[in-house]
Design an enzyme around this catalytic site. Sequence first.
Site, PDB file in Angstrom:
ATOM      1  N   LYS A 166      -9.057  -7.648   7.010  1.00  9.14           N
ATOM      2  CA  LYS A 166      -8.048  -8.500   7.087  1.00  9.14           C
ATOM      3  C   LYS A 166      -8.779  -9.684   8.057  1.00  9.14           C
ATOM      4  O   LYS A 166      -8.414 -10.775   7.673  1.00  9.14           O
ATOM      5  CB  LYS A 166      -6.890  -7.957   7.665  1.00  9.14           C
ATOM      6  CG  LYS A 166      -5.618  -8.770   7.491  1.00  9.14           C
ATOM      7  CD  LYS A 166      -4.338  -8.274   8.127  1.00  9.14           C
ATOM      8  CE  LYS A 166      -4.035  -6.999   7.532  1.00  9.14           C
ATOM      9  NZ  LYS A 166      -2.738  -6.394   8.068  1.00  9.14           N
ATOM     10  N   ARG A 217     -12.961   4.106   4.767  1.00 13.60           N
ATOM     11  CA  ARG A 217     -12.343   2.655   4.258  1.00 13.60           C
ATOM     12  C   ARG A 217     -12.833   2.445   2.951  1.00 13.60           C
ATOM     13  O   ARG A 217     -13.809   2.853   2.405  1.00 13.60           O
ATOM     14  CB  ARG A 217     -12.744   1.617   5.233  1.00 13.60           C
ATOM     15  CG  ARG A 217     -12.244   1.679   6.758  1.00 13.60           C
ATOM     16  CD  ARG A 217     -12.464   0.235   7.188  1.00 13.60           C
ATOM     17  NE  ARG A 217     -12.033  -0.848   6.762  1.00 13.60           N
ATOM     18  CZ  ARG A 217     -11.897  -1.826   7.298  1.00 13.60           C
ATOM     19  NH1 ARG A 217     -12.159  -2.191   8.467  1.00 13.60           N
ATOM     20  NH2 ARG A 217     -11.274  -3.100   6.767  1.00 13.60           N
ATOM     21  N   GLU A 270      -0.255  -3.805  10.191  1.00 12.26           N
ATOM     22  CA  GLU A 270       0.082  -4.853  11.218  1.00 12.26           C
ATOM     23  C   GLU A 270       0.659  -5.858  10.476  1.00 12.26           C
ATOM     24  O   GLU A 270      -0.102  -6.459   9.547  1.00 12.26           O
ATOM     25  CB  GLU A 270      -1.108  -4.993  12.271  1.00 12.26           C
ATOM     26  CG  GLU A 270      -0.878  -6.141  13.233  1.00 12.26           C
ATOM     27  CD  GLU A 270      -1.893  -6.513  14.038  1.00 12.26           C
ATOM     28  OE1 GLU A 270      -1.839  -7.417  14.712  1.00 12.26           O
ATOM     29  OE2 GLU A 270      -2.896  -5.887  13.798  1.00 12.26           O
TER      30      GLU A 270
END
Length: 557
Positions: free
Chosen positions: A271, A261, A35
């Site tokens: 983020k 992750r 994103e």
Amino acid sequence: MNNNKPNTTNFIKKLINKDLLLNKYKIINTRFPPEPNGHIHLGHAKAICLNFGIAETYKGVCNLRFDDTNPTEEAIEYVKSIKKNINWLGFKWNERAHYSSNYFDKLYSYAIDLIKKGLAYVDNLSHNAIKLFRGTLKSPGKSSPYRNRNIKESLILFTKMKAGKANEGKACLRVKINMTSPNITMRDPILYRIKYIKHYHTGNKWCIYPMYDFTHCISDAIEKITHSLCTLEFQDNKQLYIWLLNNINFDIQPKQYEFSRLAVEYNITSKRKLNILIKGHIADGWKDPRILTLSGLRRKGYTAKSIREFCKRVNVTRQNSNIELNVLEACIREELNENTIRIMAVVNPIKIIIINISKTHKELINIYNHPTKPELGNRELVFSKEIYIDKNDFRETPHKQYKRLALGKEVRLRNAYIIKAEAIEKDIKKEVTNIYCTYDSYTLNKKPLDNRHIKGVIHWVSSKDCIKAEFRIYDKLFNIKDPNASIGFLNYISTKSLVIYKGLIEAYILKAKLGESLQVEREGYYCVRGICYSKINIVLNRIVTLKHSLRFPPNKS
């Protein structure tokens, strides 16, 4: 974990190998879907190396696709930085970059089809009411009063939403699945919401924007992705991923697989949390060397090779773990140890005056730039009456184990002579300002003639061959191992994550290029981040310490 043996066959590759044996696919297609709402970090690097690496291994393709369905935080500057960092890592995406926003027309038509099938409806509940109606892990959800709205009415209302005739937050499109499902994701998730914000890519064409879960699976299917690889937080969304593809009736359906992750000790790899640090001015933007964004790591002096090596050493598994920071540091340290020039600098200088040589004495000492690689060349050090050493390398009254310079004691200057401290001079604060020494002229890189044993070796620079430099000493931003696990992670910010020193360095530094890495002997590896020849202003960022070495004193600049 064996840090020296990179993982070569992970569980995802085993799944792909099985699929190929069963002739499920002729070509393997993967994708990396960031994103564009910030700079990518080390966790993204793991995903990049995995997805692009699989495409390389199996001679397939990997798409770069920007998941740009939320115009609130997205911007073209982030698109550019993401592209730049992927290229820096050494990867190229298949053909042109893709954008989820390029599929908005198709996504809208698929939403219309779901309404016509009676599988989607326009809901006028508020955001808080939808959340309340959804229930909890222990209690089932309950249906919205608009759930059984007739198909024609939902079509009209959805068309009005698209035309900008509905207020933001007053209507959304939901898919009709099961409000009592044990998986909360399946309790009539939202497909579209209203946002009157200009989109960086599509401008003002749209005022309704699809949700990630709706967009992602359809984008995968449009691009004929075979293996959609994502992190474990999306495993509850997998059921919705499959449901949507089944009910939109795609001929070829991608398969979603989840892996853990990346978490690194003393660091944040979220983020959202990184954004908190940046907006709170704790971090100096997305390029701050103290955070694990690729932009920050590059600015600090990390190389693409070291990041790729780190990603090899970190296993791709389904088990969450907190990787030791020294695994990352070892990757860059091993690379720099092989090919960086050694140079001397004094970060916290104190003057030495050699009393048994003249003021005009200027002796050139030839040394190699690397102890084991003569191909890296050599240089000349200047030995003169006045030199500088680090304040940490002198004690007026040393303890028995002290092996550096002290009154009445001897020490060897690196690549030069043995010196002996004879006297000192102090200022009005009773701090030592000058140390008066004698040197043994027969000991240039040799043992003393009487074979006396000299234990210590210290670094130095000559007053006739040094320039001023700024040393930026970066350390851990957090003082706890797992700040990701703490709700109050901002309470654990280290006050010593950046200490700046004004010191001296060999004039040889002026031959270095911007961005070049050097080993400052006994201190660490540094990256040259600023060279201003007119003002002789050199700025160096510490990349990493020498192994088991952290010589700098407490916070003092």
